[in-house]
Design a protein around this motif. Structure first.
Motif, PDB file in Angstrom:
ATOM      1  N   SER A   1       0.816   3.968  -2.874  1.00  0.00           N
ATOM      2  CA  SER A   1       0.446   5.330  -2.525  1.00  0.00           C
ATOM      3  C   SER A   1       1.499   6.318  -3.009  1.00  0.00           C
ATOM      4  CB  SER A   1       0.285   5.407  -1.003  1.00  0.00           C
ATOM      5  OG  SER A   1       0.207   6.727  -0.591  1.00  0.00           O
TER       6      SER A   1
ATOM      7  N   THR B   1      -6.138   8.432  -7.728  1.00  0.00           N
ATOM      8  CA  THR B   1      -5.248   8.331  -8.878  1.00  0.00           C
ATOM      9  C   THR B   1      -5.811   7.413  -9.938  1.00  0.00           C
ATOM     10  OG1 THR B   1      -3.374   8.673  -7.406  1.00  0.00           O
ATOM     11  CG2 THR B   1      -2.893   7.802  -9.584  1.00  0.00           C
TER      12      THR B   1
ATOM     13  N   ILE C   1      -5.684   8.259  -1.828  1.00  0.00           N
ATOM     14  CA  ILE C   1      -4.710   8.646  -2.861  1.00  0.00           C
ATOM     15  C   ILE C   1      -4.711   7.633  -3.990  1.00  0.00           C
ATOM     16  CG2 ILE C   1      -2.255   8.895  -3.340  1.00  0.00           C
ATOM     17  CD1 ILE C   1      -1.922  10.036  -0.547  1.00  0.00           C
ATOM     18  N   ILE C   2      -4.663   6.368  -3.616  1.00  0.00           N
ATOM     19  CA  ILE C   2      -4.589   5.332  -4.648  1.00  0.00           C
ATOM     20  C   ILE C   2      -5.848   5.330  -5.507  1.00  0.00           C
ATOM     21  CG2 ILE C   2      -4.403   2.853  -5.067  1.00  0.00           C
ATOM     22  CD1 ILE C   2      -2.790   2.658  -2.497  1.00  0.00           C
TER      23      ILE C   2
ATOM     24  N   ILE D   1       0.845  -1.204   0.000  1.00  0.00           N
ATOM     25  CA  ILE D   1       0.000   0.000   0.000  1.00  0.00           C
ATOM     26  C   ILE D   1       0.877   1.248   0.000  1.00  0.00           C
ATOM     27  CG2 ILE D   1      -1.771   1.289   1.216  1.00  0.00           C
ATOM     28  CD1 ILE D   1      -3.018  -1.129   0.339  1.00  0.00           C
ATOM     29  N   ASP D   2       1.939   1.204   0.806  1.00  0.00           N
ATOM     30  CA  ASP D   2       2.863   2.337   0.825  1.00  0.00           C
ATOM     31  C   ASP D   2       3.412   2.615  -0.567  1.00  0.00           C
ATOM     32  OD1 ASP D   2       4.446   1.832   4.082  1.00  0.00           O
ATOM     33  OD2 ASP D   2       2.809   3.131   3.433  1.00  0.00           O
TER      34      ASP D   2
ATOM     35  N   GLN E   1      -4.116   7.061   2.403  1.00  0.00           N
ATOM     36  CA  GLN E   1      -3.397   6.303   1.378  1.00  0.00           C
ATOM     37  C   GLN E   1      -4.370   5.647   0.405  1.00  0.00           C
ATOM     38  OE1 GLN E   1      -0.589   3.703   3.393  1.00  0.00           O
ATOM     39  NE2 GLN E   1       1.020   5.114   2.765  1.00  0.00           N
ATOM     40  N   LEU E   2      -5.446   5.092   0.951  1.00  0.00           N
ATOM     41  CA  LEU E   2      -6.423   4.456   0.075  1.00  0.00           C
ATOM     42  C   LEU E   2      -7.079   5.484  -0.831  1.00  0.00           C
ATOM     43  CD1 LEU E   2      -8.029   2.010   2.630  1.00  0.00           C
ATOM     44  CD2 LEU E   2      -6.380   1.490   0.835  1.00  0.00           C
TER      45      LEU E   2
ATOM     46  N   GLN F   1      -1.226  14.949   3.151  1.00  0.00           N
ATOM     47  CA  GLN F   1      -0.368  13.896   3.688  1.00  0.00           C
ATOM     48  C   GLN F   1       0.764  14.424   4.549  1.00  0.00           C
ATOM     49  OE1 GLN F   1       2.134  11.094   1.168  1.00  0.00           O
ATOM     50  NE2 GLN F   1       0.788   9.716   2.266  1.00  0.00           N
TER      51      GLN F   1
ATOM     52  N   SER G   1       1.580   6.489  -6.699  1.00  0.00           N
ATOM     53  CA  SER G   1       0.494   7.276  -7.273  1.00  0.00           C
ATOM     54  C   SER G   1       0.886   8.738  -7.391  1.00  0.00           C
ATOM     55  CB  SER G   1      -0.765   7.158  -6.415  1.00  0.00           C
ATOM     56  OG  SER G   1      -1.222   5.835  -6.406  1.00  0.00           O
TER      57      SER G   1
END
Lengths: 244, 305, 354
Positions: free
Chosen positions: B13, B157, B153-154, B9-10, B150-151, B219, B16
């Motif tokens: 993120s 994107t 952002i992903i 995930i990092d 983070q979710l 962020q 993205s």
């Protein structure tokens, strides 16, 4: 007179590529500019399409002066060029290439009709319509370039060296198509050719361009023996029968 | 396993961010042959537009305080306007110049924008607290908790990428833009309006920059007039290793650089972690040496000999 | 006015260098005579920048590749020099990470500066080995990445560089005359390099990379030579700079200096030595002028003052204007040959855009 090119000079920096060219084309005719490499043939077409600006002289189309116009505006006026090397958008599909041709037009229905008509005229394009244009063979790309140009619904189509890089049989086919376009749609064509033979067969009017100047202008019908053309093209006359 | 998902995930993120930034760069390069050294500053402007101009170190939110439904269009509009002004005043006069000149021109533009920001907001870094509840964790599965942000952002994107693809493939202007990117002169000869296509590309590039700026501020919570620089550098790098002139390459490059960065951060021994960026650059140099045309082959990037 | 003797021929060949050197020396002499301490300091800074800009010309002018990275070499040279000239006791306090022999080592500033330059050149040689294979824009991005990585590296490397803090107490040894001397030497080397077959080969690759390769030019190698030589002088400029300020911070070697030196070269004319020199002088003057406005000008009782950072914005605008209206710079990419007729070899002569 549909296209009137009056005494234009075009320079690349300090180099004079065209030194006083005059061409006049009637609606519905096929005119051919022939000449050796470096004569200035492509330059002439680029000047007509407003990609290059003449340093002297004037071009008018359908009575309207083209001075100061951008290439887009010239396309809007009804002049469409099929440039040397075709310049197909390889990143786009065949279909998308044709649609770019319709950029100047707004009439959705007519556009769709013309699209169908192009696919009819060039069945190979219909077959490959969804394929990437980069995958077409040389001859097919030439058909696509012509079809794309037709999509702009031009009154005058200028074509730069349609035979370049193509096998003779394919070139025959291309010229068949071009002559047919003139016959059935009344399209006016200005073709730039290196091969004087092809030009003499296809054109109504011939211009011979050498070193930036028109050396000869005349009706193809009267120049069929090739002697005058040879003289103008090469700068010397050939005794006996002329073969290019 | 849970750890691996966190790392994934990092990486997605961070990737993205870089993908969005790289796309902004790649779009302008494709259509204009311009490497926009001011892109980082477009991002910075989007971020600073959120606060009230002042020299204070704790920033007061201005637009940042509006409801998202107003905030987002506002910031996007501001960055797009700045980008369009840049196109008309800087890029257009340089239209026929060499790529090197264009690059220096955008570099000058970026320098001007940065210093205007210093003039208006002072050169001191500022803290910004915006949407802080987004850093709250979301439980994905047993033992895996990731910040909501983070979710977001992903997924944001992904949505933007999909929209862009649809635009480029399905709409008239998208097709015109792709044609212009490949062969600008030919497109013009067919009647595609040069300036219109370019303005559109610039606007989209601005939108992408605005998106990055908003996500970045939420962020990190810090504003600094130089904040755009590292982002822009990574965007350049992503574009280069992805393959210049390829939008897909830019995205691939962005996620690659993000992944490498996170992996280095995770696996580098602690003394070296501060030098993570240096390793990323070394990685890029290696890629370029092995495959100078980039990871994704692009037809239009090939030079005709 | 065509020369006839061998001596006159030599004079004509070296004319631009002679004119620039004499001119620069005169400028320094005049300013030193009529100016005060402050103008002296401004002059020294301008001369240090001149060394950087001429180094930039050596690489950018001949290769055609824009480098955003040379200030990184300036930084490497600066710290390299400082490591040698700083008082060992101070080194112990601020940068204890230095290897033992360096901590105790002390040398004369001239030797230290040369060594600093060599260090920068070495780094350039190694990094250039990879980078110089790239061409055009990609190469420029590569130099930008290099620059940012040097910067972030030195920022983190606090045991050797004091990181975000300042390294104090460097001996102040850079006077305007030192600056002048280094400028003249750099100009001489730049001129000789450009005249040499290496410079010619590199310029060939600038004009047409494919044709140059076909003619047997090892483009990567030629670029590397120019890259290394320019890094050497940039590094020395860094050494001079540290010993001008009397202290060093990593932050000094970041974007503003990169921009200013690049602007100086472009405004003067990227492809000519005269451009590098002229550009440096003009922009230095311009910056001083704008800074005075920032400080506030009293014109008959009315205070005219611009917000801070106006000088930078003004500089950016000037660069943009030059790029739009005179992309070949103030010198039009030509060397200063009057009253002789120029030889074609040194200048791209035909008013082409940069």
């Amino acid at each position: 007179m549909l296209l009137d090119v009056k005494d234009i000079h075009v320079h690349y920096g300090r180099l004079a590529a065209l030194r006083g060219i005059s061409i006049s084309i009637e609606e519905g005719e096929i005119a051919c500019i022939v000449g050796p490499n470096g004569a200035g043939k492509s330059t002439t077409l680029l000047a007509i399409s407003a990609v290059l600006k003449p340093t002297e002289g004037a071009i008018s189309f359908n009575g309207q002066a083209l001075a100061g116009m951008s290439p887009e505006q010239v396309a809007e006026m009804g002049i469409s060029q099929v440039p040397e090397g075709r310049h197909i958008f390889t990143a786009l599909s065949v279909e998308e290439n044709l649609h770019v041709g319709a950029a100047v037009r707004k009439d959705k229905d007519k556009i769709r009709k013309d699209f169908e008509r192009v696919l009819e005229t060039f069945p190979i394009l219909a077959e490959r319509r969804k394929q990437s244009a980069g995958k077409l063979s040389g001859g097919e790309q030439q058909m696509l370039a012509i079809g794309r140009s037709l999509m702009t619904s031009p009154r005058l189509m200028t074509i730069d060296e349609p035979s370049l890089g193509l096998a003779p049989k394919i070139v025959d086919r291309v010229y068949e198509v071009l002559v047919d376009l003139q016959r059935t749609r009344g399209l006016t064509l200005l073709i730039v050719e290196q091969s004087a033979e092809r030009a003499l067969k296809a054109a109504d009017t011939i211009y011979v361009l050498r070193s930036g100047e028109i050396q000869l202008r005349g009706k193809a019908a009267e120049l069929q023996d090739g002697k005058a053309v040879h003289q103008a093209y090469f700068g010397f006359s050939q005794p006996g029968k002329v073969e290019f | 396993m849970a750890y691996a998902i966190q790392v994934l995930i990092d990486a997605l993120s961070l990737g993205s961010f870089y993908a969005l930034a790289a796309l902004g760069i790649g779009l302008l390069f494709g259509v204009l042959r311009l490497i926009n050294f001011a892109h980082g500053d477009f991002i910075t402007i989007g971020a600073y537009a959120l606060i009230i101009p002042s020299a204070a170190t704790q920033a007061t939110l201005f637009i940042g305080d509006f409801a998202p439904i107003v905030l987002i269009p506002c910031i996007v509009a501001i960055v797009v306007i700045v980008a369009l002004i840049s196109e008309v005043t800087v890029f257009r006069p340089l239209r026929s110049a060499s790529p090197a000149t264009l690059m220096i021109g955008s570099f000058a533009l970026g320098f001007i924008l940065q210093n205007l920001i210093i003039m208006i907001y002072s050169g001191r870094p500022k803290a910004v607290g915006m949407w802080s509840d987004l850093s709250a964790g979301v439980k994905l599965m047993e033992g895996v908790e990731v910040p909501q942000l983070q979710l977001i952002i992903i997924s944001a994107t992904l949505i933007m990428l999909t929209s862009l693809v649809l635009f480029l493939k399905r709409t008239k202007y998208g097709i015109h833009m792709r044609a212009a990117a490949e062969d600008f002169r030919m497109a013009r000869m067919l009647g595609v309006k040069a300036n219109r296509v370019i303005m559109l590309a610039v606007a989209i590039s601005g939108m992408l920059a605005a998106a990055v700026s908003m996500l970045f501020v939420v962020q990190t919570g810090i504003l600094d007039f130089r904040m755009g620089l590292p982002l822009m550098l990574f965007a350049f790098i992503a574009t280069v290793i992805g393959g210049m002139g390829s939008l897909v390459g830019a995205v691939v490059g962005g996620y690659t650089v993000g992944a490498v960065s996170i992996l280095l951060q995770t696996f580098l021994p602690s003394e070296f972690r501060a030098f993570r960026d240096v390793f990323v650059f070394a990685f890029v140099i290696v890629i370029l040496l092995l495959r100078p045309q980039g990871l994704v082959m692009s037809r239009s990037a090939k030079e005709r000999v | 006015m065509q020369p006839k003797s061998a001596g006159a021929e030599l004079l004509r060949e070296f004319w631009p260098l002679i004119v620039l050197s004499i001119g620069l020396t005169l400028v320094v002499v005049v300013i030193q005579l009529i100016g005060d301490n402050i103008t002296s300091r401004t002059l020294t800074e301008a001369l240090i920048r001149m060394v950087v800009v001429v180094s930039l010309y050596i690489f950018i002018g001949n290769s055609g590749i824009i480098s955003f990275g040379h200030i990184g070499f300036m930084m490497i040279g600066a710290y390299g020099t400082a490591w040698q000239t700083m008082d060992p006791m101070i080194k112990d306090i601020f940068i204890p990470g230095l290897p033992g022999f360096m901590l105790d080592y002390s040398s004369h500033w001239i030797l230290a500066t040369l060594a600093g330059g060599l260090l920068a050149a070495l780094v350039a040689l190694i990094s250039g080995y990879a980078l110089m294979r790239l061409s055009g824009i990609v190469a420029s991005i590569g130099t930008f990445a290099l620059f940012m990585s040097f910067y972030s590296f030195y920022l983190q490397w606090s045991t050797w560089t004091a990181g975000q803090s300042t390294l104090p107490n460097l001996p102040v040894t850079t006077t305007p005359w030192v600056g002048l001397a280094f400028s003249l030497v750099t100009m001489l080397v730049a001129f000789l390099y450009a005249r040499s077959r290496f410079g010619l080969a590199l310029r060939a690759s600038r004009e047409d990379e494919v044709a140059a390769k076909a003619a047997g030019v090892n483009v990567t190698f030629q670029r590397l030579i120019a890259f290394t030589i320019s890094a050497f002088f940039c590094g020395m400029a860094g050494g001079l700079y540290g010993h001008f300020l009397g202290l060093l911070t990593v932050d000094t070697f970041y974007l503003p200096v990169t921009f200013i030196t690049l602007a100086m070269l472009v405004v003067g004319g990227m492809q000519s030595l005269s451009g590098a020199v002229v550009g440096t002088l003009v922009i230095s003057f311009l910056i001083e002028f704008l800074r005075k406005f920032e400080a506030g000008f009293d014109i008959g009782g009315v205070i005219l003052d611009l917000p801070s950072s106006s000088a930078e914005v003004g500089l950016g605008l000037v660069l943009l204007l030059i790029l739009i209206f005179r992309p070949a710079g103030l010198t039009r990419n030509a060397e200063f040959y009057w009253p002789w007729k120029p030889k074609v070899a040194l200048a791209t002569f035909s008013k082409r855009q940069s």
